[in-house]
Design an enzyme around this catalytic site. Structure first.
Site, PDB file in Angstrom:
ATOM      1  N   ASP A   9      35.278 -88.801  14.410  1.00  0.00           N
ATOM      2  CA  ASP A   9      35.997 -88.089  15.479  1.00  0.00           C
ATOM      3  C   ASP A   9      37.393 -87.595  15.094  1.00  0.00           C
ATOM      4  O   ASP A   9      38.341 -87.739  15.877  1.00  0.00           O
ATOM      5  CB  ASP A   9      36.102 -88.985  16.712  1.00  0.00           C
ATOM      6  CG  ASP A   9      34.753 -89.330  17.320  1.00  0.00           C
ATOM      7  OD1 ASP A   9      33.720 -88.925  16.743  1.00  0.00           O
ATOM      8  OD2 ASP A   9      34.720 -90.015  18.354  1.00  0.00           O
ATOM      9  N   ASP A  51      32.903 -86.042  19.192  1.00  0.00           N
ATOM     10  CA  ASP A  51      32.598 -86.018  20.609  1.00  0.00           C
ATOM     11  C   ASP A  51      32.238 -84.576  20.970  1.00  0.00           C
ATOM     12  O   ASP A  51      32.888 -83.634  20.507  1.00  0.00           O
ATOM     13  CB  ASP A  51      33.818 -86.456  21.422  1.00  0.00           C
ATOM     14  CG  ASP A  51      33.884 -87.953  21.656  1.00  0.00           C
ATOM     15  OD1 ASP A  51      33.053 -88.695  21.106  1.00  0.00           O
ATOM     16  OD2 ASP A  51      34.783 -88.385  22.404  1.00  0.00           O
ATOM     17  N   HIS A  53      31.241 -83.246  24.480  1.00  0.00           N
ATOM     18  CA  HIS A  53      30.916 -83.504  25.878  1.00  0.00           C
ATOM     19  C   HIS A  53      30.558 -82.226  26.638  1.00  0.00           C
ATOM     20  O   HIS A  53      31.030 -81.136  26.300  1.00  0.00           O
ATOM     21  CB  HIS A  53      32.095 -84.195  26.563  1.00  0.00           C
ATOM     22  CG  HIS A  53      32.438 -85.533  25.979  1.00  0.00           C
ATOM     23  ND1 HIS A  53      31.521 -86.556  25.879  1.00  0.00           N
ATOM     24  CD2 HIS A  53      33.600 -86.021  25.450  1.00  0.00           C
ATOM     25  CE1 HIS A  53      32.103 -87.619  25.330  1.00  0.00           C
ATOM     26  NE2 HIS A  53      33.362 -87.309  25.055  1.00  0.00           N
ATOM     27  N   HIS A  62      32.346 -90.644  32.201  1.00  0.00           N
ATOM     28  CA  HIS A  62      33.289 -90.678  31.075  1.00  0.00           C
ATOM     29  C   HIS A  62      34.564 -89.901  31.386  1.00  0.00           C
ATOM     30  O   HIS A  62      35.655 -90.284  30.962  1.00  0.00           O
ATOM     31  CB  HIS A  62      32.604 -90.099  29.835  1.00  0.00           C
ATOM     32  CG  HIS A  62      33.307 -90.374  28.552  1.00  0.00           C
ATOM     33  ND1 HIS A  62      33.517 -91.645  28.072  1.00  0.00           N
ATOM     34  CD2 HIS A  62      33.851 -89.527  27.623  1.00  0.00           C
ATOM     35  CE1 HIS A  62      34.152 -91.582  26.914  1.00  0.00           C
ATOM     36  NE2 HIS A  62      34.379 -90.310  26.624  1.00  0.00           N
ATOM     37  N   HIS A  76      38.139 -84.087  27.631  1.00  0.00           N
ATOM     38  CA  HIS A  76      38.442 -83.913  26.209  1.00  0.00           C
ATOM     39  C   HIS A  76      37.180 -83.530  25.450  1.00  0.00           C
ATOM     40  O   HIS A  76      36.068 -83.785  25.898  1.00  0.00           O
ATOM     41  CB  HIS A  76      39.030 -85.202  25.606  1.00  0.00           C
ATOM     42  CG  HIS A  76      38.081 -86.363  25.664  1.00  0.00           C
ATOM     43  ND1 HIS A  76      37.915 -87.144  26.796  1.00  0.00           N
ATOM     44  CD2 HIS A  76      37.228 -86.874  24.740  1.00  0.00           C
ATOM     45  CE1 HIS A  76      37.013 -88.073  26.564  1.00  0.00           C
ATOM     46  NE2 HIS A  76      36.565 -87.937  25.312  1.00  0.00           N
ATOM     47  N   LYS A 101      28.062 -86.403  19.607  1.00  0.00           N
ATOM     48  CA  LYS A 101      27.737 -87.509  20.515  1.00  0.00           C
ATOM     49  C   LYS A 101      28.410 -87.294  21.867  1.00  0.00           C
ATOM     50  O   LYS A 101      29.371 -86.535  21.987  1.00  0.00           O
ATOM     51  CB  LYS A 101      28.176 -88.846  19.919  1.00  0.00           C
ATOM     52  CG  LYS A 101      29.659 -88.975  19.598  1.00  0.00           C
ATOM     53  CD  LYS A 101      29.935 -90.276  18.858  1.00  0.00           C
ATOM     54  CE  LYS A 101      31.385 -90.416  18.437  1.00  0.00           C
ATOM     55  NZ  LYS A 101      32.332 -90.575  19.558  1.00  0.00           N
ATOM     56  N   CYS A 143      36.364 -95.616  18.920  1.00  0.00           N
ATOM     57  CA  CYS A 143      35.167 -95.118  18.244  1.00  0.00           C
ATOM     58  C   CYS A 143      35.024 -95.627  16.811  1.00  0.00           C
ATOM     59  O   CYS A 143      33.899 -95.811  16.332  1.00  0.00           O
ATOM     60  CB  CYS A 143      35.133 -93.596  18.298  1.00  0.00           C
ATOM     61  SG  CYS A 143      34.988 -92.993  20.008  1.00  0.00           S
TER      62      CYS A 143
END
Length: 205
Positions: A9, A51, A53, A62, A76, A101, A143
């Site tokens: 990340d 990430d 999303h 989240h 984010h 992810k 993470c």
């Protein structure tokens, strides 16, 4: 013995100026790039996670407008936005597998991600016979911690590259490193960047 490197990340929203920017994030990106310039050929697999999303909805709780910064967070790393891009200081040319992810759900561990072709990280490691994993990236107390613990749970020997990580806060970062060491991870500094190593006795500096 085959070895993998996890780059967790290292994204614009997690480095300075991002939605959840971590102090030292840009320096971590540069230090990982320096490490790869010297050692990329030592790894059979180099996995970088992001990430990624969904822009609509709260991604399974989240995202929140009143986040607790433990289980819920400000918006984010929305898929396709600049915040989800890799930090520009990270050279990803040696990365062999990119995983995304958190698509609609909370996700911390790199093992929760998949490649665009649908491969899981465990599939990748198993296919290449990887038994040792080095872990770098952001954030130590979230993470990075989750990814390293999952690597241990999947039977790999793990090293945390302590000068190639950055945490959200000193106390939880210190606790995460202590937990990882207790779980069997080795804490080592590479010396490849200018950033001082995190210390299990002093926490992130």
């Amino acid at each position: 013995m085959t070895r993998a490197l996890f780059i967790v990340d290292v994204q614009n929203d997690f480095t300075e100026g991002g939605a959840l920017g971590v102090d030292g994030g840009d320096a971590v990106a540069a230090a990982i790039t320096a490490h790869l310039a010297r050692h990329a050929e030592e790894y059979d697999v180099i996995v970088a996670s992001r990430d990624w999303h969904d822009g609509d909805g709260d991604n399974g709780g989240h995202f929140s407008t009143s986040p607790d910064y433990i289980d819920s967070w400000p918006v984010h790393c929305v898929a396709g936005t600049p915040g989800a891009d890799y930090d520009p200081g990270l050279d990803t040319s040696a990365v062999t597998h990119h995983v995304k992810k958190g698509q609609g759900i909370p996700a911390y561990s790199l093992f929760e991600g998949v490649t665009d072709a649908g491969e899981t990280v465990d599939d990748i490691l198993t296919a290449h016979g990887v038994v040792e994993v080095d872990v770098a990236g952001i954030a130590t107390d979230h993470c990075v911690r989750a990814s390293a613990l999952d690597a241990i749970a999947h039977g790999r020997r793990v090293r945390i590259l302590t000068d190639l990580i950055a945490g959200v806060a000193p106390a939880p970062s210190q606790a995460a490193l202590a937990e990882l060491a207790h779980a069997g991870a080795e804490l080592v500094a590479t010396g490849d960047g200018d950033r001082p190593a995190a210390d299990v006795g002093e926490g992130e500096r």
